[in-house]
Design a protein around this motif. Structure first.
Motif, PDB file in Angstrom:
ATOM      1  N   SER A 108       0.712  -1.152   0.119  1.00 14.38           N
ATOM      2  CA  SER A 108       0.050  -0.218  -0.089  1.00 14.38           C
ATOM      3  C   SER A 108       0.941   1.133   0.015  1.00 14.38           C
ATOM      4  CB  SER A 108      -0.813   0.064   1.307  1.00 14.38           C
ATOM      5  OG  SER A 108      -1.726   1.158   1.300  1.00 14.38           O
ATOM      6  N   PRO A 109       0.434   2.168  -0.816  1.00 13.56           N
ATOM      7  CA  PRO A 109       1.356   3.354  -0.728  1.00 13.56           C
ATOM      8  C   PRO A 109       1.597   4.368   0.333  1.00 13.56           C
ATOM      9  CG  PRO A 109      -0.453   3.926  -2.308  1.00 13.56           C
ATOM     10  CD  PRO A 109      -0.453   2.136  -1.736  1.00 13.56           C
ATOM     11  N   ARG A 110       0.516   4.211   1.109  1.00 18.36           N
ATOM     12  CA  ARG A 110       0.395   5.041   2.381  1.00 18.36           C
ATOM     13  C   ARG A 110      -0.007   4.263   3.518  1.00 18.36           C
ATOM     14  NH1 ARG A 110      -0.803   8.432  -1.429  1.00 18.36           N
ATOM     15  NH2 ARG A 110      -3.303   8.378  -1.316  1.00 18.36           N
ATOM     16  N   SER A 111       0.359   4.816   4.451  1.00 13.71           N
ATOM     17  CA  SER A 111      -0.091   4.078   6.010  1.00 13.71           C
ATOM     18  C   SER A 111      -1.241   4.854   6.389  1.00 13.71           C
ATOM     19  CB  SER A 111       1.029   4.227   7.162  1.00 13.71           C
ATOM     20  OG  SER A 111       1.319   5.654   7.392  1.00 13.71           O
ATOM     21  N   ASN A 112      -1.912   4.427   7.323  1.00 12.96           N
ATOM     22  CA  ASN A 112      -3.066   4.918   7.969  1.00 12.96           C
ATOM     23  C   ASN A 112      -2.653   5.646   9.158  1.00 12.96           C
ATOM     24  OD1 ASN A 112      -4.738   3.674   6.060  1.00 12.96           O
ATOM     25  ND2 ASN A 112      -5.515   2.046   7.373  1.00 12.96           N
ATOM     26  N   PRO A 113      -3.420   6.599   9.516  1.00  7.68           N
ATOM     27  CA  PRO A 113      -3.289   7.695  10.725  1.00  7.68           C
ATOM     28  C   PRO A 113      -2.989   6.782  11.846  1.00  7.68           C
ATOM     29  CG  PRO A 113      -4.686   8.663   9.581  1.00  7.68           C
ATOM     30  CD  PRO A 113      -4.575   7.248   8.752  1.00  7.68           C
ATOM     31  N   ASP A 114      -3.723   5.745  12.222  1.00  4.86           N
ATOM     32  CA  ASP A 114      -3.781   5.020  13.384  1.00  4.86           C
ATOM     33  C   ASP A 114      -2.709   3.988  13.173  1.00  4.86           C
ATOM     34  OD1 ASP A 114      -5.021   3.145  12.052  1.00  4.86           O
ATOM     35  OD2 ASP A 114      -6.787   2.836  12.955  1.00  4.86           O
ATOM     36  N   GLY A 115      -1.975   3.590  12.299  1.00 12.36           N
ATOM     37  CA  GLY A 115      -0.898   2.446  12.025  1.00 12.36           C
ATOM     38  C   GLY A 115      -1.385   1.284  11.833  1.00 12.36           C
ATOM     39  N   GLY A 116      -2.995   1.138  11.608  1.00  9.83           N
ATOM     40  CA  GLY A 116      -3.630  -0.043  11.383  1.00  9.83           C
ATOM     41  C   GLY A 116      -3.934  -0.270  10.011  1.00  9.83           C
ATOM     42  N   ILE A 117      -4.575  -1.328   9.389  1.00  7.91           N
ATOM     43  CA  ILE A 117      -4.809  -1.263   7.856  1.00  7.91           C
ATOM     44  C   ILE A 117      -6.403  -1.625   7.892  1.00  7.91           C
ATOM     45  CG2 ILE A 117      -2.701  -2.309   7.557  1.00  7.91           C
ATOM     46  CD1 ILE A 117      -3.856  -5.095   7.731  1.00  7.91           C
ATOM     47  N   HIS A 118      -6.828  -1.502   6.378  1.00  6.10           N
ATOM     48  CA  HIS A 118      -8.193  -1.724   6.606  1.00  6.10           C
ATOM     49  C   HIS A 118      -8.342  -3.170   6.482  1.00  6.10           C
ATOM     50  CE1 HIS A 118      -8.837   2.741   6.611  1.00  6.10           C
ATOM     51  NE2 HIS A 118     -10.190   2.620   6.390  1.00  6.10           N
ATOM     52  N   LEU A 119      -8.351  -3.841   7.347  1.00  6.14           N
ATOM     53  CA  LEU A 119      -9.004  -5.337   7.106  1.00  6.14           C
ATOM     54  C   LEU A 119      -9.810  -5.515   8.584  1.00  6.14           C
ATOM     55  CD1 LEU A 119      -8.939  -8.246   6.118  1.00  6.14           C
ATOM     56  CD2 LEU A 119      -6.480  -8.494   7.201  1.00  6.14           C
ATOM     57  N   HIS A 120     -10.731  -6.054   8.514  1.00  6.70           N
ATOM     58  CA  HIS A 120     -11.735  -6.135   9.663  1.00  6.70           C
ATOM     59  C   HIS A 120     -12.287  -7.542   9.789  1.00  6.70           C
ATOM     60  CE1 HIS A 120     -14.298  -4.757  12.704  1.00  6.70           C
ATOM     61  NE2 HIS A 120     -15.312  -5.090  12.142  1.00  6.70           N
ATOM     62  N   ALA A 121     -12.101  -8.357  10.674  1.00  9.05           N
ATOM     63  CA  ALA A 121     -12.564  -9.545  11.236  1.00  9.05           C
ATOM     64  C   ALA A 121     -14.094  -9.377  11.118  1.00  9.05           C
ATOM     65  CB  ALA A 121     -11.967 -10.261  12.170  1.00  9.05           C
ATOM     66  N   ARG A 122     -14.837  -9.385  10.249  1.00 13.34           N
ATOM     67  CA  ARG A 122     -16.510  -8.964  10.397  1.00 13.34           C
ATOM     68  C   ARG A 122     -17.300  -9.945  10.960  1.00 13.34           C
ATOM     69  NH1 ARG A 122     -19.869  -4.383  10.103  1.00 13.34           N
ATOM     70  NH2 ARG A 122     -21.686  -5.245   9.023  1.00 13.34           N
ATOM     71  N   LYS A 123     -17.248 -11.098  10.493  1.00 13.61           N
ATOM     72  CA  LYS A 123     -18.321 -12.095  11.242  1.00 13.61           C
ATOM     73  C   LYS A 123     -17.820 -13.264  11.444  1.00 13.61           C
ATOM     74  CE  LYS A 123     -21.298 -13.567   8.066  1.00 13.61           C
ATOM     75  NZ  LYS A 123     -22.655 -13.575   7.342  1.00 13.61           N
ATOM     76  N   LEU A 124     -18.200 -14.016  12.337  1.00 12.65           N
ATOM     77  CA  LEU A 124     -17.954 -15.485  12.754  1.00 12.65           C
ATOM     78  C   LEU A 124     -19.143 -16.185  13.049  1.00 12.65           C
ATOM     79  CD1 LEU A 124     -15.418 -14.703  15.772  1.00 12.65           C
ATOM     80  CD2 LEU A 124     -14.782 -15.637  13.614  1.00 12.65           C
ATOM     81  N   GLU A 125     -18.998 -17.589  12.433  1.00 10.89           N
ATOM     82  CA  GLU A 125     -20.248 -18.433  12.252  1.00 10.89           C
ATOM     83  C   GLU A 125     -19.577 -19.762  12.879  1.00 10.89           C
ATOM     84  OE1 GLU A 125     -22.854 -18.213   8.770  1.00 10.89           O
ATOM     85  OE2 GLU A 125     -21.322 -16.923   8.208  1.00 10.89           O
ATOM     86  N   PHE A 126     -20.364 -20.311  13.801  1.00  6.19           N
ATOM     87  CA  PHE A 126     -19.966 -21.607  14.399  1.00  6.19           C
ATOM     88  C   PHE A 126     -20.979 -22.247  15.437  1.00  6.19           C
ATOM     89  CE2 PHE A 126     -18.462 -18.347  17.251  1.00  6.19           C
ATOM     90  CZ  PHE A 126     -18.676 -18.630  18.497  1.00  6.19           C
TER      91      PHE A 126
END
Length: 226
Positions: A181-199
């Motif tokens: 990715s060309p630029r970092s995010n302000p909070d140092g995180g990335i735009h990847l989110h564990a959205r849902k769990l099914e079990f």
């Protein structure tokens, strides 16, 4: 503070909506982890005199946000650990990537080799010595001005799998400098989110579906959820 991050809790399980940057368990940085914070929180909240039992069932990367399962009993921990091994827990992620030309939906099969030194996975298109098969399915579910939102279902759980595989097809996750990715995010995180769990719940045997809100302090994430 901790209470706000709890999205599901019963006598056996505790599921947290992790913030980008939080550690799921202690590592060599020595930074406080969610495991430590949660144990302290439960000890105070439930007036527990002794040590609090809490076991980590699975991990997500530090810069990633979203759902993490902790077990509150040893029985739940051993059953959930086995479920993770057997791939009986369905994990769905959201990933924000640049608006590049990629198929609307695709099953990606690659071979990933983890490099311990730089904590990064190298992606190979075919079977390679020392590399493990990595499979995911994605679909574009929303298009924004400069980005698109992918819903990703994992068939395997490899080191940095989603990050490495999406980068390989020319769609690195927003803010993920490690994978192009060309630029970092302000909070140092990335735009990847564990959205849902099914079990199936390891003790009650009830079908359990848990969904985590996206980070609320980010306009791009909020546009995805609108």
């Amino acid at each position: 503070m901790m209470q706000e991050q709890i999205v599901f809790e019963d006598n056996h399980l505790l599921v947290i909506n992790k913030k980008a940057g939080q550690l799921v368990q202690g590592d060599k940085t020595g930074d406080l982890s969610l495991l430590d914070l949660l144990k302290d929180f439960i000890k105070v909240r439930d007036h527990k005199p002794g040590n609090v039992f809490l076991g980590l069932v699975h991990r997500i990367d530090r810069p990633t946000s979203g759902l993490v399962i902790y077990a509150k009993t040893s029985k739940a921990l051993s059953r959930l650990t086995q479920m993770v091994k057997n791939r009986d827990i369905k994990k769905t992620y959201w990933a924000v990537v640049p608006k590049v030309e990629i198929p609307h939906a695709q099953r990606l099969i690659h071979y990933l080799q983890k490099n311990e030194k730089n904590n990064k996975s190298t992606v190979f298109p075919k079977v390679t010595d020392g590399a493990k098969e990595a499979i995911l399915n994605y679909e574009i579910i929303k298009t924004l001005d400069n980005f698109q939102l992918l819903e990703v279902d994992l068939e395997t759980g490899r080191h940095h799998q989603i990050r490495a595989q999406l980068a390989k097809i020319g769609a690195p996750i927003k803010g993920d400098l490690k994978y192009g990715s060309p630029r970092s995010n302000p909070d140092g995180g990335i735009h990847l989110h564990a959205r849902k769990l099914e079990f199936i719940h390891p003790v009650t045997n009830e079908k359990t579906i848990i969904v985590a809100k996206v980070p609320q302090n980010d306009v791009i994430w909020q546009a995805c959820e609108d």
